[in-house]
Design a protein around this motif. Structure first.
Motif, short mmCIF file in Angstrom:
data_model
loop_
_atom_site.label_atom_id
_atom_site.label_comp_id
_atom_site.label_asym_id
_atom_site.label_seq_id
_atom_site.Cartn_x
_atom_site.Cartn_y
_atom_site.Cartn_z
N ASP A 1 0.82 -1.21 0.00
CA ASP A 1 0.00 0.00 0.00
C ASP A 1 0.86 1.26 0.00
O ASP A 1 0.63 2.18 -0.79
CB ASP A 1 -0.93 0.01 1.21
CG ASP A 1 -2.10 -0.95 1.05
OD1 ASP A 1 -2.28 -1.46 -0.08
OD2 ASP A 1 -2.82 -1.20 2.02
N LYS A 2 1.86 1.30 0.89
CA LYS A 2 2.71 2.48 0.99
C LYS A 2 3.51 2.70 -0.29
O LYS A 2 3.61 3.82 -0.80
CB LYS A 2 3.67 2.34 2.18
CG LYS A 2 3.03 2.55 3.53
CD LYS A 2 4.08 2.49 4.63
CE LYS A 2 3.45 2.70 6.01
NZ LYS A 2 4.48 2.62 7.09
N ILE A 3 4.09 1.62 -0.81
CA ILE A 3 4.90 1.73 -2.02
C ILE A 3 4.04 2.15 -3.21
O ILE A 3 4.41 3.04 -3.98
CB ILE A 3 5.62 0.40 -2.32
CG1 ILE A 3 6.65 0.11 -1.22
CG2 ILE A 3 6.31 0.45 -3.67
CD1 ILE A 3 7.33 -1.24 -1.34
N SER A 4 2.88 1.52 -3.35
CA SER A 4 1.99 1.82 -4.48
C SER A 4 1.54 3.27 -4.46
O SER A 4 1.54 3.95 -5.49
CB SER A 4 0.77 0.89 -4.45
OG SER A 4 1.16 -0.45 -4.56
N LYS A 5 1.13 3.73 -3.30
CA LYS A 5 0.67 5.11 -3.17
C LYS A 5 1.77 6.09 -3.55
O LYS A 5 1.55 7.06 -4.28
CB LYS A 5 0.20 5.39 -1.74
CG LYS A 5 -0.35 6.79 -1.54
CD LYS A 5 -0.82 7.00 -0.10
CE LYS A 5 -1.37 8.41 0.08
NZ LYS A 5 -1.79 8.66 1.48
#
Length: 440
Positions: free
Chosen positions: A405-409
Protein backbone atom coordinates in the motif's frame (compact mmCIF):
# COMPACT_ATOMS: atom_id res chain seq x y z
CA UNK A 1 -28.58 5.69 -0.51
CA UNK A 2 -29.53 9.26 -1.30
CA UNK A 3 -31.04 9.84 -4.73
CA UNK A 4 -28.70 12.76 -5.36
CA UNK A 5 -25.65 10.48 -4.88
CA UNK A 6 -26.45 9.06 -8.31
CA UNK A 7 -25.82 12.50 -9.81
CA UNK A 8 -22.21 12.73 -8.64
CA UNK A 9 -19.60 13.41 -11.37
CA UNK A 10 -17.77 10.41 -12.77
CA UNK A 11 -20.45 7.73 -12.33
CA UNK A 12 -21.57 7.74 -15.98
CA UNK A 13 -25.15 7.39 -14.71
CA UNK A 14 -26.54 10.87 -15.45
CA UNK A 15 -26.38 10.47 -19.21
CA UNK A 16 -28.41 7.27 -19.14
CA UNK A 17 -30.97 8.73 -16.76
CA UNK A 18 -31.32 11.72 -19.08
CA UNK A 19 -31.67 9.52 -22.19
CA UNK A 20 -34.25 7.41 -20.38
CA UNK A 21 -36.28 10.48 -19.46
CA UNK A 22 -36.16 11.72 -23.07
CA UNK A 23 -37.37 8.30 -24.24
CA UNK A 24 -40.28 8.40 -21.79
CA UNK A 25 -41.18 11.92 -22.95
CA UNK A 26 -41.23 10.78 -26.59
CA UNK A 27 -43.52 7.90 -25.69
CA UNK A 28 -45.81 10.25 -23.76
CA UNK A 29 -46.02 12.67 -26.69
CA UNK A 30 -46.89 9.80 -29.01
CA UNK A 31 -49.60 8.34 -26.77
CA UNK A 32 -51.01 11.63 -25.41
CA UNK A 33 -53.79 12.07 -28.05
CA UNK A 34 -55.17 8.60 -27.30
CA UNK A 35 -54.93 9.07 -23.55
CA UNK A 36 -56.53 12.51 -23.80
CA UNK A 37 -59.53 11.16 -25.71
CA UNK A 38 -59.89 8.26 -23.30
CA UNK A 39 -59.58 10.30 -20.10
CA UNK A 40 -61.39 13.50 -20.97
CA UNK A 41 -64.62 11.63 -21.63
CA UNK A 42 -64.53 10.14 -18.13
CA UNK A 43 -63.45 13.30 -16.31
CA UNK A 44 -60.26 11.65 -14.97
CA UNK A 45 -58.02 14.34 -16.48
CA UNK A 46 -58.94 16.64 -13.57
CA UNK A 47 -56.52 14.63 -11.40
CA UNK A 48 -53.53 14.95 -13.77
CA UNK A 49 -51.26 16.36 -11.00
CA UNK A 50 -51.56 13.22 -8.90
CA UNK A 51 -50.82 11.07 -11.93
CA UNK A 52 -47.63 13.03 -12.66
CA UNK A 53 -46.33 12.89 -9.09
CA UNK A 54 -47.29 9.25 -8.62
CA UNK A 55 -45.74 8.26 -11.93
CA UNK A 56 -42.50 10.04 -11.06
CA UNK A 57 -42.23 8.25 -7.72
CA UNK A 58 -42.91 4.88 -9.31
CA UNK A 59 -40.31 5.54 -12.04
CA UNK A 60 -37.58 6.46 -9.56
CA UNK A 61 -38.39 3.48 -7.35
CA UNK A 62 -38.40 1.11 -10.33
CA UNK A 63 -35.02 2.32 -11.65
CA UNK A 64 -33.37 2.23 -8.23
CA UNK A 65 -34.72 -1.15 -7.10
CA UNK A 66 -34.39 -2.69 -10.53
CA UNK A 67 -30.71 -1.75 -10.73
CA UNK A 68 -30.02 -3.27 -7.32
CA UNK A 69 -31.91 -6.45 -8.26
CA UNK A 70 -29.83 -6.88 -11.40
CA UNK A 71 -26.62 -6.53 -9.37
CA UNK A 72 -27.84 -9.16 -6.92
CA UNK A 73 -28.67 -11.58 -9.73
CA UNK A 74 -25.21 -11.04 -11.22
CA UNK A 75 -23.66 -11.53 -7.77
CA UNK A 76 -21.93 -8.16 -7.94
CA UNK A 77 -18.90 -8.59 -5.64
CA UNK A 78 -19.04 -5.20 -4.00
CA UNK A 79 -22.70 -5.47 -2.98
CA UNK A 80 -22.36 -5.50 0.80
CA UNK A 81 -23.57 -3.63 3.83
CA UNK A 82 -20.28 -1.79 4.09
CA UNK A 83 -20.00 -0.56 0.52
CA UNK A 84 -22.53 1.53 -1.31
CA UNK A 85 -23.00 0.78 -4.98
CA UNK A 86 -22.68 4.41 -5.98
CA UNK A 87 -19.37 4.76 -4.15
CA UNK A 88 -18.01 1.61 -5.79
CA UNK A 89 -18.97 2.80 -9.25
CA UNK A 90 -17.38 6.16 -8.57
CA UNK A 91 -14.15 4.54 -7.39
CA UNK A 92 -14.04 2.25 -10.42
CA UNK A 93 -14.47 5.22 -12.73
CA UNK A 94 -11.54 7.00 -11.04
CA UNK A 95 -9.35 3.87 -11.16
CA UNK A 96 -9.99 3.52 -14.88
CA UNK A 97 -8.45 6.98 -15.32
CA UNK A 98 -5.35 6.04 -13.33
CA UNK A 99 -1.82 5.98 -14.79
CA UNK A 100 -0.67 3.07 -16.94
CA UNK A 101 1.55 0.87 -14.80
CA UNK A 102 3.69 -2.02 -16.06
CA UNK A 103 5.25 -4.31 -13.45
CA UNK A 104 7.93 -6.78 -14.52
CA UNK A 105 9.08 -9.74 -12.46
CA UNK A 106 7.76 -12.88 -10.85
CA UNK A 107 7.48 -14.72 -7.57
CA UNK A 108 5.73 -13.68 -4.37
CA UNK A 109 7.06 -10.11 -4.39
CA UNK A 110 5.31 -9.23 -7.64
CA UNK A 111 1.90 -10.52 -6.55
CA UNK A 112 2.18 -8.66 -3.22
CA UNK A 113 2.83 -5.36 -5.02
CA UNK A 114 -0.07 -5.91 -7.43
CA UNK A 115 -2.54 -6.11 -4.54
CA UNK A 116 -1.46 -2.63 -3.53
CA UNK A 117 -1.40 -1.09 -7.00
CA UNK A 118 -4.96 -2.11 -7.91
CA UNK A 119 -6.26 0.21 -5.17
CA UNK A 120 -4.89 3.21 -7.07
CA UNK A 121 -5.27 2.36 -10.77
CA UNK A 122 -7.03 -0.15 -12.99
CA UNK A 123 -4.50 0.26 -15.79
CA UNK A 124 -2.06 -2.40 -14.61
CA UNK A 125 -0.09 -4.88 -16.70
CA UNK A 126 1.97 -7.57 -15.01
CA UNK A 127 4.63 -9.10 -17.26
CA UNK A 128 5.67 -12.39 -15.70
CA UNK A 129 8.66 -14.67 -16.19
CA UNK A 130 8.03 -18.19 -17.51
CA UNK A 131 11.39 -19.67 -16.53
CA UNK A 132 10.05 -21.43 -13.41
CA UNK A 133 10.75 -25.17 -13.36
CA UNK A 134 10.14 -26.11 -9.73
CA UNK A 135 7.18 -27.29 -7.65
CA UNK A 136 3.77 -27.88 -9.20
CA UNK A 137 4.58 -25.61 -12.15
CA UNK A 138 7.61 -27.73 -12.98
CA UNK A 139 5.52 -30.91 -12.91
CA UNK A 140 2.93 -29.50 -15.33
CA UNK A 141 5.69 -28.13 -17.53
CA UNK A 142 7.29 -31.57 -17.70
CA UNK A 143 4.10 -33.63 -18.05
CA UNK A 144 2.03 -31.42 -20.37
CA UNK A 145 4.72 -29.48 -22.19
CA UNK A 146 3.04 -26.20 -21.21
CA UNK A 147 4.58 -23.03 -19.82
CA UNK A 148 4.81 -22.87 -16.00
CA UNK A 149 1.60 -21.34 -14.57
CA UNK A 150 2.62 -20.71 -10.94
CA UNK A 151 3.82 -17.10 -10.99
CA UNK A 152 1.12 -16.16 -13.48
CA UNK A 153 -1.53 -17.75 -11.25
CA UNK A 154 -0.40 -15.72 -8.23
CA UNK A 155 -0.47 -12.47 -10.21
CA UNK A 156 -3.92 -13.19 -11.64
CA UNK A 157 -5.27 -13.87 -8.16
CA UNK A 158 -3.66 -10.67 -6.85
CA UNK A 159 -5.54 -8.62 -9.47
CA UNK A 160 -8.74 -10.67 -9.57
CA UNK A 161 -12.05 -9.41 -8.20
CA UNK A 162 -13.08 -12.71 -6.66
CA UNK A 163 -14.76 -13.78 -3.48
CA UNK A 164 -12.40 -14.98 -0.70
CA UNK A 165 -13.68 -18.55 -1.06
CA UNK A 166 -12.78 -18.55 -4.77
CA UNK A 167 -9.25 -17.34 -4.05
CA UNK A 168 -8.89 -19.97 -1.35
CA UNK A 169 -10.06 -22.61 -3.82
CA UNK A 170 -7.62 -21.56 -6.54
CA UNK A 171 -4.72 -21.54 -4.08
CA UNK A 172 -5.64 -24.91 -2.59
CA UNK A 173 -2.90 -27.54 -2.84
CA UNK A 174 -3.77 -31.21 -2.86
CA UNK A 175 -2.34 -33.06 0.13
CA UNK A 176 -2.43 -36.63 -1.12
CA UNK A 177 -2.42 -38.82 -4.20
CA UNK A 178 -0.88 -38.16 -7.60
CA UNK A 179 -1.85 -34.48 -7.35
CA UNK A 180 -0.04 -34.00 -4.03
CA UNK A 181 1.56 -30.55 -3.91
CA UNK A 182 -0.30 -29.33 -7.00
CA UNK A 183 -2.52 -26.25 -6.74
CA UNK A 184 -6.07 -26.15 -8.13
CA UNK A 185 -5.29 -22.81 -9.80
CA UNK A 186 -2.45 -24.40 -11.79
CA UNK A 187 -4.80 -27.17 -12.91
CA UNK A 188 -7.39 -24.61 -13.98
CA UNK A 189 -4.81 -22.83 -16.16
CA UNK A 190 -3.68 -26.19 -17.54
CA UNK A 191 -7.28 -27.08 -18.44
CA UNK A 192 -7.83 -23.69 -20.04
CA UNK A 193 -4.61 -24.16 -22.00
CA UNK A 194 -5.99 -27.48 -23.24
CA UNK A 195 -9.16 -25.93 -24.69
CA UNK A 196 -7.45 -22.81 -26.09
CA UNK A 197 -5.28 -22.07 -29.09
CA UNK A 198 -2.12 -21.64 -27.09
CA UNK A 199 -0.96 -20.39 -23.69
CA UNK A 200 -1.47 -16.71 -24.54
CA UNK A 201 -5.16 -17.21 -25.29
CA UNK A 202 -5.58 -19.36 -22.18
CA UNK A 203 -4.23 -16.62 -19.92
CA UNK A 204 -6.45 -14.01 -21.58
CA UNK A 205 -9.50 -16.21 -20.92
CA UNK A 206 -8.50 -16.70 -17.28
CA UNK A 207 -8.13 -12.91 -16.98
CA UNK A 208 -11.71 -12.54 -18.22
CA UNK A 209 -13.17 -15.36 -16.12
CA UNK A 210 -11.71 -13.99 -12.88
CA UNK A 211 -12.49 -10.32 -13.70
CA UNK A 212 -8.87 -9.25 -13.41
CA UNK A 213 -8.10 -5.57 -12.87
CA UNK A 214 -5.72 -4.83 -15.73
CA UNK A 215 -4.02 -7.81 -17.31
CA UNK A 216 -1.40 -10.47 -16.64
CA UNK A 217 0.88 -11.46 -19.52
CA UNK A 218 3.66 -14.04 -19.91
CA UNK A 219 6.88 -12.41 -21.09
CA UNK A 220 7.03 -14.92 -23.95
CA UNK A 221 5.02 -17.93 -25.10
CA UNK A 222 8.14 -19.86 -26.06
CA UNK A 223 9.61 -22.54 -23.85
CA UNK A 224 12.76 -21.17 -22.20
CA UNK A 225 15.23 -22.56 -19.68
CA UNK A 226 17.24 -20.39 -17.31
CA UNK A 227 20.94 -21.08 -16.78
CA UNK A 228 23.50 -19.55 -14.44
CA UNK A 229 27.27 -19.47 -14.67
CA UNK A 230 28.87 -19.38 -11.23
CA UNK A 231 32.14 -17.68 -10.34
CA UNK A 232 33.80 -21.10 -10.13
CA UNK A 233 32.95 -21.73 -13.79
CA UNK A 234 30.16 -24.26 -13.23
CA UNK A 235 26.98 -23.84 -15.27
CA UNK A 236 23.67 -24.59 -13.52
CA UNK A 237 20.53 -25.50 -15.47
CA UNK A 238 17.07 -24.63 -14.18
CA UNK A 239 15.63 -21.70 -12.23
CA UNK A 240 14.90 -23.79 -9.14
CA UNK A 241 18.41 -25.25 -9.03
CA UNK A 242 20.43 -22.04 -9.36
CA UNK A 243 20.30 -20.75 -5.75
CA UNK A 244 20.58 -24.29 -4.37
CA UNK A 245 23.72 -25.13 -6.33
CA UNK A 246 25.26 -21.69 -5.71
CA UNK A 247 24.95 -22.38 -1.96
CA UNK A 248 26.18 -25.93 -2.31
CA UNK A 249 29.30 -24.89 -4.25
CA UNK A 250 29.69 -21.72 -2.18
CA UNK A 251 30.18 -19.81 -5.40
CA UNK A 252 28.23 -16.65 -6.33
CA UNK A 253 26.38 -16.13 -9.60
CA UNK A 254 28.50 -14.54 -12.32
CA UNK A 255 25.76 -14.25 -14.94
CA UNK A 256 22.46 -15.79 -16.02
CA UNK A 257 21.23 -16.55 -19.53
CA UNK A 258 18.37 -18.34 -21.28
CA UNK A 259 18.15 -20.98 -23.96
CA UNK A 260 17.09 -20.47 -26.63
CA UNK A 261 18.48 -16.94 -26.45
CA UNK A 262 16.54 -15.46 -29.37
CA UNK A 263 12.97 -15.97 -28.16
CA UNK A 264 10.30 -13.47 -29.20
CA UNK A 265 8.51 -11.46 -26.57
CA UNK A 266 4.74 -11.43 -26.40
CA UNK A 267 3.75 -8.47 -28.60
CA UNK A 268 1.11 -7.28 -26.14
CA UNK A 269 3.81 -7.07 -23.47
CA UNK A 270 6.03 -4.94 -25.71
CA UNK A 271 3.12 -2.62 -26.54
CA UNK A 272 2.19 -2.19 -22.88
CA UNK A 273 5.79 -1.25 -22.00
CA UNK A 274 5.89 1.26 -24.82
CA UNK A 275 2.73 3.09 -23.71
CA UNK A 276 3.33 2.85 -19.96
CA UNK A 277 3.54 5.85 -17.67
CA UNK A 278 5.74 3.91 -15.25
CA UNK A 279 7.71 0.67 -15.51
CA UNK A 280 8.37 -1.10 -12.21
CA UNK A 281 11.05 -3.75 -11.83
CA UNK A 282 10.60 -5.95 -8.79
CA UNK A 283 10.31 -6.66 -6.03
CA UNK A 284 11.47 -10.25 -6.37
CA UNK A 285 14.43 -12.55 -6.78
CA UNK A 286 17.03 -10.64 -8.77
CA UNK A 287 18.45 -13.42 -10.95
CA UNK A 288 15.50 -15.82 -11.07
CA UNK A 289 12.45 -13.51 -11.23
CA UNK A 290 13.41 -10.07 -12.56
CA UNK A 291 16.42 -10.50 -14.84
CA UNK A 292 15.00 -13.50 -16.81
CA UNK A 293 12.47 -11.05 -18.30
CA UNK A 294 15.29 -8.71 -19.32
CA UNK A 295 17.00 -11.54 -21.20
CA UNK A 296 14.20 -11.43 -23.78
CA UNK A 297 15.64 -9.01 -26.29
CA UNK A 298 12.37 -7.33 -27.33
CA UNK A 299 11.49 -6.61 -23.70
CA UNK A 300 14.91 -5.13 -22.99
CA UNK A 301 14.69 -2.94 -26.09
CA UNK A 302 11.18 -1.75 -25.24
CA UNK A 303 12.22 -0.75 -21.70
CA UNK A 304 15.23 1.14 -22.99
CA UNK A 305 13.24 3.06 -25.61
CA UNK A 306 10.14 3.71 -23.49
CA UNK A 307 9.74 7.24 -22.17
CA UNK A 308 8.05 5.92 -19.03
CA UNK A 309 9.37 6.60 -15.54
CA UNK A 310 11.53 3.63 -14.53
CA UNK A 311 11.44 2.35 -10.96
CA UNK A 312 13.25 -0.45 -9.14
CA UNK A 313 11.95 -1.76 -5.82
CA UNK A 314 14.82 -3.20 -3.83
CA UNK A 315 14.37 -6.38 -1.83
CA UNK A 316 14.20 -6.05 1.95
CA UNK A 317 16.51 -9.02 2.53
CA UNK A 318 19.32 -10.68 0.59
CA UNK A 319 18.54 -14.11 -0.85
CA UNK A 320 20.82 -17.04 0.03
CA UNK A 321 22.60 -18.46 -3.00
CA UNK A 322 21.48 -15.56 -5.16
CA UNK A 323 22.33 -12.14 -3.73
CA UNK A 324 24.53 -12.94 -0.70
CA UNK A 325 26.20 -9.75 0.53
CA UNK A 326 24.51 -7.59 -2.12
CA UNK A 327 23.98 -3.90 -1.36
CA UNK A 328 21.38 -1.59 -2.91
CA UNK A 329 24.05 -0.47 -5.37
CA UNK A 330 24.94 -4.01 -6.41
CA UNK A 331 21.28 -4.76 -7.18
CA UNK A 332 20.99 -1.66 -9.38
CA UNK A 333 24.28 -2.29 -11.16
CA UNK A 334 23.18 -5.83 -12.03
CA UNK A 335 19.87 -4.65 -13.52
CA UNK A 336 21.48 -1.81 -15.48
CA UNK A 337 24.12 -4.19 -16.79
CA UNK A 338 21.50 -6.54 -18.27
CA UNK A 339 19.38 -3.66 -19.55
CA UNK A 340 22.43 -1.86 -21.02
CA UNK A 341 21.12 1.34 -19.46
CA UNK A 342 23.01 4.15 -17.72
CA UNK A 343 20.36 4.84 -15.09
CA UNK A 344 16.86 4.34 -13.82
CA UNK A 345 14.79 7.14 -12.34
CA UNK A 346 13.90 5.94 -8.85
CA UNK A 347 14.77 3.20 -6.42
CA UNK A 348 12.63 2.30 -3.42
CA UNK A 349 14.50 1.01 -0.37
CA UNK A 350 13.38 0.13 3.12
CA UNK A 351 15.02 1.88 6.07
CA UNK A 352 12.83 0.45 8.82
CA UNK A 353 14.43 -1.66 11.52
CA UNK A 354 13.17 -5.23 11.51
CA UNK A 355 12.36 -6.78 14.91
CA UNK A 356 15.04 -9.11 16.22
CA UNK A 357 12.65 -12.04 16.71
CA UNK A 358 11.64 -11.81 13.04
CA UNK A 359 15.22 -11.50 11.80
CA UNK A 360 16.49 -14.56 13.63
CA UNK A 361 15.08 -17.21 11.31
CA UNK A 362 16.14 -15.26 8.21
CA UNK A 363 19.69 -14.85 9.50
CA UNK A 364 19.87 -18.57 10.27
CA UNK A 365 18.96 -19.19 6.62
CA UNK A 366 21.75 -16.84 5.51
CA UNK A 367 19.70 -13.73 4.67
CA UNK A 368 20.50 -10.24 5.98
CA UNK A 369 18.67 -6.89 5.67
CA UNK A 370 19.41 -4.63 2.70
CA UNK A 371 19.62 -1.06 3.98
CA UNK A 372 20.96 2.01 2.17
CA UNK A 373 24.58 2.79 3.09
CA UNK A 374 26.87 5.77 2.62
CA UNK A 375 28.33 4.11 -0.48
CA UNK A 376 24.81 3.66 -1.90
CA UNK A 377 24.00 7.35 -1.45
CA UNK A 378 27.24 8.34 -3.20
CA UNK A 379 26.60 5.97 -6.12
CA UNK A 380 23.00 7.15 -6.57
CA UNK A 381 23.99 10.82 -6.45
CA UNK A 382 26.78 10.27 -8.96
CA UNK A 383 24.41 8.46 -11.36
CA UNK A 384 21.47 10.85 -10.86
CA UNK A 385 19.18 8.15 -9.44
CA UNK A 386 16.71 9.28 -6.82
CA UNK A 387 16.31 7.17 -3.70
CA UNK A 388 12.89 6.89 -2.08
CA UNK A 389 13.37 5.64 1.46
CA UNK A 390 10.70 4.71 3.93
CA UNK A 391 9.15 2.16 6.21
CA UNK A 392 8.26 -0.21 3.38
CA UNK A 393 8.07 -3.43 5.38
CA UNK A 394 4.96 -5.33 6.39
CA UNK A 395 5.56 -8.15 8.87
CA UNK A 396 2.86 -10.78 9.33
CA UNK A 397 3.31 -14.05 11.23
CA UNK A 398 7.05 -13.36 11.27
CA UNK A 399 7.22 -13.23 7.46
CA UNK A 400 8.81 -10.14 5.93
CA UNK A 401 6.96 -8.64 2.97
CA UNK A 402 6.91 -5.26 1.26
CA UNK A 403 4.22 -2.83 2.38
CA UNK A 404 2.43 -2.77 -0.96
CA UNK A 405 0.00 0.00 0.00
CA UNK A 406 2.71 2.48 0.99
CA UNK A 407 4.90 1.73 -2.02
CA UNK A 408 1.99 1.82 -4.48
CA UNK A 409 0.67 5.11 -3.17
CA UNK A 410 4.11 6.71 -3.38
CA UNK A 411 4.71 5.43 -6.92
CA UNK A 412 1.34 6.71 -8.16
CA UNK A 413 2.03 10.12 -6.58
CA UNK A 414 5.41 10.30 -8.35
CA UNK A 415 3.93 9.28 -11.69
CA UNK A 416 1.04 11.72 -11.52
CA UNK A 417 3.39 14.53 -10.62
CA UNK A 418 5.61 13.80 -13.62
CA UNK A 419 2.79 12.93 -15.97
CA UNK A 420 0.93 16.20 -15.57
CA UNK A 421 3.95 18.51 -15.52
CA UNK A 422 5.22 17.52 -18.96
CA UNK A 423 3.91 19.19 -22.12
CA UNK A 424 2.29 17.81 -25.24
CA UNK A 425 5.68 17.13 -26.79
CA UNK A 426 5.78 13.77 -25.02
CA UNK A 427 2.69 12.58 -26.89
CA UNK A 428 4.35 13.49 -30.17
CA UNK A 429 7.55 11.72 -29.09
CA UNK A 430 5.58 8.56 -28.29
CA UNK A 431 4.02 8.57 -31.76
CA UNK A 432 7.26 9.25 -33.63
CA UNK A 433 9.16 6.64 -31.62
CA UNK A 434 6.49 4.01 -32.31
CA UNK A 435 6.59 4.75 -36.05
CA UNK A 436 10.40 4.55 -35.98
CA UNK A 437 10.30 1.14 -34.25
CA UNK A 438 7.78 -0.12 -36.84
CA UNK A 439 10.12 0.87 -39.68
CA UNK A 440 13.01 -0.98 -38.04
Amino acid sequence: MNLFDWLRPGLKIKRWIFIGIIGIMFMMIGTFPLLHLFLIERGILDYFFFFIVGGGILLILAVKRGFLSILKILDFPSLSKRQKIDQKLYEKRILNKGPKVVVIGGGTGLSVLLRGLKKYTANITAIVTVADDGGGSGVLREDLGMLPPGDIRNCILALANTEPIMEKLLQYRFLEGQLKGQSFGNLLIAAMNGISDGFEEAIKKINDVLAVTGKVLPVTTENITLYAKLKNGKVIKGESQIPLKAKEFESPIEKVFIKPSNVAALQDAVDEIFYADVIILGPGSLYTSIIPNLLVEDIKKAIKESLATKVYISNVMTQPGETDGYSVTKHIESILDYLKLDKIDYIFANNKEIPKETLEKYILDGAIPIKPSKEDYEYLKKNNIQMIEGSFVDIKKNYIRHDADKISKKIIELVLKEKYTIDKKRIVDYYLLKEDIKKK
